[in-house]
Design an enzyme around this catalytic site. Structure first.
Site, PDB file in Angstrom:
ATOM      1  N   CYS A   1      23.720 -48.505  22.035  1.00 53.51           N
ATOM      2  CA  CYS A   1      23.820 -49.173  23.382  1.00 53.51           C
ATOM      3  C   CYS A   1      23.709 -48.753  24.874  1.00 53.51           C
ATOM      4  CB  CYS A   1      25.565 -50.368  23.606  1.00 53.51           C
ATOM      5  SG  CYS A   1      25.915 -50.731  22.234  1.00 53.51           S
TER       6      CYS A   1
ATOM      7  N   LYS B   1      32.229 -57.027  29.441  1.00 53.52           N
ATOM      8  CA  LYS B   1      33.251 -57.618  28.796  1.00 53.52           C
ATOM      9  C   LYS B   1      32.828 -59.014  29.472  1.00 53.52           C
ATOM     10  CE  LYS B   1      36.141 -59.848  26.245  1.00 53.52           C
ATOM     11  NZ  LYS B   1      35.253 -60.671  27.197  1.00 53.52           N
TER      12      LYS B   1
ATOM     13  N   SER C   1      33.600 -57.190  24.437  1.00 49.29           N
ATOM     14  CA  SER C   1      32.377 -57.641  25.414  1.00 49.29           C
ATOM     15  C   SER C   1      31.481 -58.497  24.317  1.00 49.29           C
ATOM     16  CB  SER C   1      31.528 -56.315  25.116  1.00 49.29           C
ATOM     17  OG  SER C   1      30.987 -55.512  24.056  1.00 49.29           O
TER      18      SER C   1
ATOM     19  N   HIS D   1      26.842 -58.897  27.893  1.00 48.79           N
ATOM     20  CA  HIS D   1      26.566 -57.611  26.975  1.00 48.79           C
ATOM     21  C   HIS D   1      25.013 -57.368  26.157  1.00 48.79           C
ATOM     22  CE1 HIS D   1      26.103 -53.486  25.294  1.00 48.79           C
ATOM     23  NE2 HIS D   1      27.163 -53.185  23.950  1.00 48.79           N
TER      24      HIS D   1
ATOM     25  N   ILE E   1      27.977 -61.793  22.218  1.00 48.36           N
ATOM     26  CA  ILE E   1      27.283 -61.058  21.800  1.00 48.36           C
ATOM     27  C   ILE E   1      26.307 -62.334  22.922  1.00 48.36           C
ATOM     28  CG2 ILE E   1      25.511 -61.879  20.200  1.00 48.36           C
ATOM     29  CD1 ILE E   1      27.880 -59.865  19.338  1.00 48.36           C
TER      30      ILE E   1
END
Lengths: 383, 383
Positions: B82, B328, B205, B332, B207
């Site tokens: 990430c 969030k 968070s 993300h 998808i």
């Protein structure tokens, strides 16, 4: 000066007893032991890997390496298909240009044999465009098309291609770390089954496991302490359309031409100055195109020139290529390949190449390609 | 000086009508149009992406970008789970340090919603160690353990965690590019179903699909031509053991501590100088740990401090966090996140943040994390 001071490679081959992580660990421990550096002297690590995510759901390898070494230093994973290792080397070199007095590890690794042949074939085609994948063009298929075009345009036959793997297999008999340590003949290449016409099994590099690492430094103390070092005179990356259909020409990989042009300009050398080169011979046609695109041979002359075997060790030719055995016979653990190329050039330039030592080479070049030519890295080293 | 001069982002969300390639193209065309730069003025591109290989067998994206732009410049793909976008930004910044008078694009993209929930869950756990994957620890599971440990050690409840997403959802109502442009309440967070105790759906968070890009330059002419720019004062990457079990402490992400310590030292600033921060709130616990690890809040005070809402836009607090909505609520799309964070800081520092504009911020920080803390990137910008 930015120098290569140490090289370590695992054996390349079908290493059933070793995991991806085992290979990375062996290369890290090997390079630290051989360089006699403490891990705390390392400022950063660049890691090249292509398939860890697809083949074993293994990404974020930087943190894996941090765990193995118990360090908090920056670690960067780069991916550019089969040029992942070469790109890692290039970025490590860039890093040192703005970080004086530092020492880094550049490492590449790939674990391929644990995947089924179907899975690895699909995984490798991730280097091609989505359209090429959708029409079923595998990696050998793409290079098969390049070979067809070349043979047709310049009036050569499959026998001309076959000279390349014969030379590279001979070199691998002199490299104890190589995947295939056996010689082959033109007849054997021609008798081997087709993979993608006109390319046959013995025109094609294998599915290998392996890892390789080099130390790069611009710390005068580390250079002084090294048993032998070669300096990096240039490293350049160029790109091209990922799809063959969007290329301007099919008898050349323009990324190689652009990268080598920039590298020679930066190193202030002509191609004729190079005595040692590791070239990206994923398929036999690829080494012929590379020789022409880099400027070692005239465009279109490569088929004929290959059959002269003037680039073979012992021939007395001015340029000897793929003394490691190349991708074809030393093996092609994708992420490790670009690092092994640098390592082989380093060994040759520093008189550490043993049975395959070329006499008094002063300048060497490494050529690493991603996909069917979408990325190319050219690095030039000298002593 | 190395400056950020332009920012472009696609909408973040479930973008069913757009492919991975469409998102990359939109961000490239968007950033070029907005910056009024010709593509020939771009010297290199750094691209952050995590999941293209696993999710759609799409690697070698550098060559994909070369095809879209019809250029031969060096293009580098980086991956650090990430933190892929943050690392791309960091390497772009490094690149400019040794390449004067150049202009580059740093871009991040991720296409996640085309994969099934099962596939994307497995794909995301590629950021964890092989052992963690084997015992079935998903990504929310790892952060759930960190949250359990924190709540137990410092005597907080799930209500304390819930303050974070409430603040970030409020901010997203002011950001037209955000995934969730709606406010939520503490009660709604607490009533949402558990994902990995004590974390609930509204602690997590989403998808998302999306792409974001920034222009970085050290060319005085390009800086002068820019409508507004922020300069990069520091960018640091640190790593840690990929496995939680090999960490020294579980109430801190040491990679964040190390990276932020180095970044503040390099920028010659203290945490108190920062008025704007984009923090990696993949789960609510992550923003609390980040606030403490960076030095904005005292270790262990974060649960209490979160419920004061002093980091919310309009509170008058000295530091406002995640004005974009954070991971969030802005969404993300993994590879894009680190770039969006830089972009949001740039917008705030250059008075281009519209309805969510914080008054007269001079220094801003972006914090991007890979996995459960195996990689952290801290970048500091100033005007």
């Amino acid at each position: 000066m930015i120098a290569v001071t140490t090289y370590y490679t695992t054996c390349f081959g079908e290493l059933w007893e070793k995991s991806f992580s085992d290979l990375i660990r062996e290369a890290l421990e090997g390079i630290l032991a051989q360089s006699k550096l403490d891990k705390k002297e390392i400022s950063a690590i660049f890691f090249g890997n292509m398939l860890g995510g697809i083949v074993e759901n293994n990404l974020h390898t930087g943190a894996n390496i941090a765990e193995i070494l118990d360090l908090h230093i920056p670690i960067f994973r780069t991916e550019a298909a089969c040029a992942s290792g070469g790109v890692a080397f290039h970025l490590g070199y860039q890093y040192l240009q703005s970080n004086p007095g530092k020492t880094i590890i550049v490492i590449g690794a790939e674990k391929m044999n644990d995947a089924s042949p179907e899975k690895i074939t699909t995984a490798l085609s991730s280097a091609a465009s989505q359209e090429e994948q959708e029409v079923g063009l595998t990696f050998p298929g793409l290079y098969g098309m390049l070979a067809q075009y070349y043979l047709h345009t310049y009036h050569y036959t499959e026998k001309h291609l076959a000279a390349i793997p014969v030379k590279n297999h001979y070199h691998a008999t002199l490299n104890e770390k190589a995947h295939f340590k056996r010689a082959i003949t033109i007849e054997q290449v021609l008798a081997s089954p087709y993979v993608a016409t006109p390319l046959k099994v013995l025109d094609s590099s294998p599915i290998s496991d392996g890892a390789a690492a080099v130390i790069l430094t611009n710390d005068p103390k580390v250079i002084k302490k090294a048993r032998a070092y070669a300096s990096i005179l240039a490293s350049e990356v160029a790109t091209d359309s990922i799809s063959l259909m969007n290329r301007k020409r099919l008898d050349t990989l323009e990324a190689t031409t652009v990268a080598s042009g920039k590298a020679f300009a930066h190193a202030r050398l002509k191609p004729q100055a190079i005595q040692i080169a590791e070239l990206h011979d994923c398929f036999s046609i690829a080494e012929i195109l590379a020789m022409e695109d880099i400027g070692f041979w005239k465009k279109g002359s490569g088929g004929r020139r290959a059959t002269e075997f003037s680039t073979q060790f012992g021939s007395g030719g001015p340029l000897i290529t793929n003394t490691s055995g190349g991708l074809k016979a030393a093996g092609h653990p994708v992420g490790a390949t670009g690092i092994k190329q640098i390592g082989e050039v380093y060994l040759q330039l520093t008189q550490q190449a043993g049975k395959r030592q070329v006499k008094s080479a002063q300048y060497g070049l490494a050529h690493n390609v991603g996909g069917s030519g979408g990325t190319a890295v050219i690095s030039v080293l000298g002593v």
